[in-house]
Design a protein around this motif. Structure first.
Motif, PDB file in Angstrom:
ATOM      1  N   GLU A 201       2.854  25.704  14.069  1.00  0.00           N
ATOM      2  CA  GLU A 201       2.974  24.215  14.520  1.00  0.00           C
ATOM      3  C   GLU A 201       3.171  23.739  12.752  1.00  0.00           C
ATOM      4  N   GLY A 202       1.890  24.200  12.824  1.00  0.00           N
ATOM      5  CA  GLY A 202       1.302  22.888  11.306  1.00  0.00           C
ATOM      6  C   GLY A 202      -0.197  22.088  11.213  1.00  0.00           C
ATOM      7  N   TYR A 203      -0.387  21.424  10.665  1.00  0.00           N
ATOM      8  CA  TYR A 203      -1.721  20.835  10.994  1.00  0.00           C
ATOM      9  C   TYR A 203      -2.093  20.078  12.734  1.00  0.00           C
ATOM     10  N   SER A 204      -3.529  20.484  12.892  1.00  0.00           N
ATOM     11  CA  SER A 204      -3.648  19.645  13.433  1.00  0.00           C
ATOM     12  C   SER A 204      -4.920  19.324  13.579  1.00  0.00           C
ATOM     13  N   VAL A 205      -5.645  18.054  14.237  1.00  0.00           N
ATOM     14  CA  VAL A 205      -6.543  17.172  13.422  1.00  0.00           C
ATOM     15  C   VAL A 205      -7.094  16.644  15.383  1.00  0.00           C
ATOM     16  N   ILE A 206      -8.562  16.929  15.856  1.00  0.00           N
ATOM     17  CA  ILE A 206      -8.889  16.548  16.690  1.00  0.00           C
ATOM     18  C   ILE A 206     -10.306  15.352  16.724  1.00  0.00           C
ATOM     19  N   GLU A 207     -10.474  14.477  16.480  1.00  0.00           N
ATOM     20  CA  GLU A 207     -11.438  13.655  16.344  1.00  0.00           C
ATOM     21  C   GLU A 207     -12.312  13.449  17.208  1.00  0.00           C
TER      22      GLU A 207
END
Lengths: 246, 74
Positions: A201-207
């Motif tokens: 699905e693409g880019y994932s970011v978890i801060e």
């Protein structure tokens, strides 16, 4: 009956983080998710420079220590060359958001298909607690001895909100490690991010809002309290970009 | 029967587990590990093996297993 709990094999080693540091909790959650998704033997870590580099000492899996701030650019290359591998960029706030903000934003802008976990402890931890872009207004660091003056340094960066509102990314969220409840929520975010990558699905970011007791000069418990009382009101927890229905 | 194992050598005396234990089953021992920290100890009479210490611990000190078998779901 209680649930059996065991630290995943790929990180079942002594780590050299400071007492009360949140890195150990986050990396355990990532490894648990990878194990549950059967990706723990199909993975490459792109490690940032800073305290995130200490992960390399305890990790039993493929990994690369990337140039400072450029883990997202290296992860991009890894994923394009080895699309069948799961790629996790593991960086701190100083690494991902200050020194490497260009590479980090460009990866999100292109919606590269990998997962970034960014540990936000509002300073450069390993080098002795200098101000980063996520340092809170008024926070005393070694490079803001009178407290951060946002008039001349700008305001703390909210990266997940930025990419969720501006770019077409797959998943963006922010969690914290302050309590069992928040840790369990964070695990769901990390799992969603990894699933987004596995599904292409693409880019994932978890801060992750994580304590730095050593540089904050607080006890581990008071560091968690600072996150609850000072950081979460500015950096709200939750999902900013939900995954599209599959 | 559930068993809780403490890897004393990994403990860094941060106290996050003690603060979140719902049954006050954890405390610091009087011993020192090789790094110079006083590792946690478990009061088996109070411990309900809920796993919150495992969840909070940044250093992989805890393991909870069923009948000597570890990992996985119930």
């Amino acid at each position: 009956m209680a649930k059996a709990r065991k630290v995943p094999a790929i990180i079942d080693n002594p780590m050299s983080f400071c007492p009360g540091c949140g890195h150990g909790i986050v990396i355990r959650l990532i490894a648990e998710c990878l194990e549950e998704l059967e990706q723990d033997q199909n993975l490459i870590f792109a490690l940032g420079v800073g305290c995130s580099s200490l992960l390399g000492g305890g990790l039993v899996t493929d990994r690369l220590h990337c140039p400072h701030g450029r883990a997202s650019a290296v992860a991009t290359g890894m994923k394009r060359v080895q699309p069948e591998n799961t790629i996790v960029a593991y960086q701190g706030d100083g690494d991902a958001y200050s020194i490497g903000i260009a590479e980090t934003i460009n990866a999100a802008y292109r919606n590269e298909n990998f997962t970034m976990v960014a540990i936000n402890n509002t300073n450069y931890g390993m080098t002795g607690g200098q101000m980063s872009w996520t340092t809170m207004p008024g926070q005393v660091t070694t490079t803001s001895p009178l407290g951060r003056d946002c008039e001349i340094t700008g305001n703390p960066l909210k990266f997940p909100e930025l990419v969720a509102s501006q770019f077409d990314v797959a998943f963006a969220a922010r969690g914290a490690v302050t309590s069992p409840k928040n840790i369990n929520k964070l695990k769901k975010y990390i799992k969603n991010g990894l699933e987004a990558q596995i599904n292409g699905e693409g880019y994932s970011v978890i801060e992750v809002l994580s304590p730095c007791p050593t540089n904050w000069k607080l006890s581990p418990l008071n560091s968690m309290k600072r996150i609850e009382e000072e950081l979460i009101p500015y950096y709200p927890l939750g999902v900013f970009k939900e995954r599209k229905e599959n | 029967m559930d068993v809780i194992t403490v890897k004393e050598e990994r403990c860094k005396e941060c106290g996050l587990c003690i603060a979140h234990c719902p049954n006050e089953a954890l405390s610091f021992s009087d011993r020192l590990n090789s790094a110079g920290y006083k590792p946690v100890q478990v009061d088996d009479a109070k411990c309900i093996k809920c796993g919150i210490c495992y969840t909070m611990c940044p250093d992989g000190v805890y393991e909870i297993s069923h009948n000597g078998e570890s990992g996985g779901e119930d």
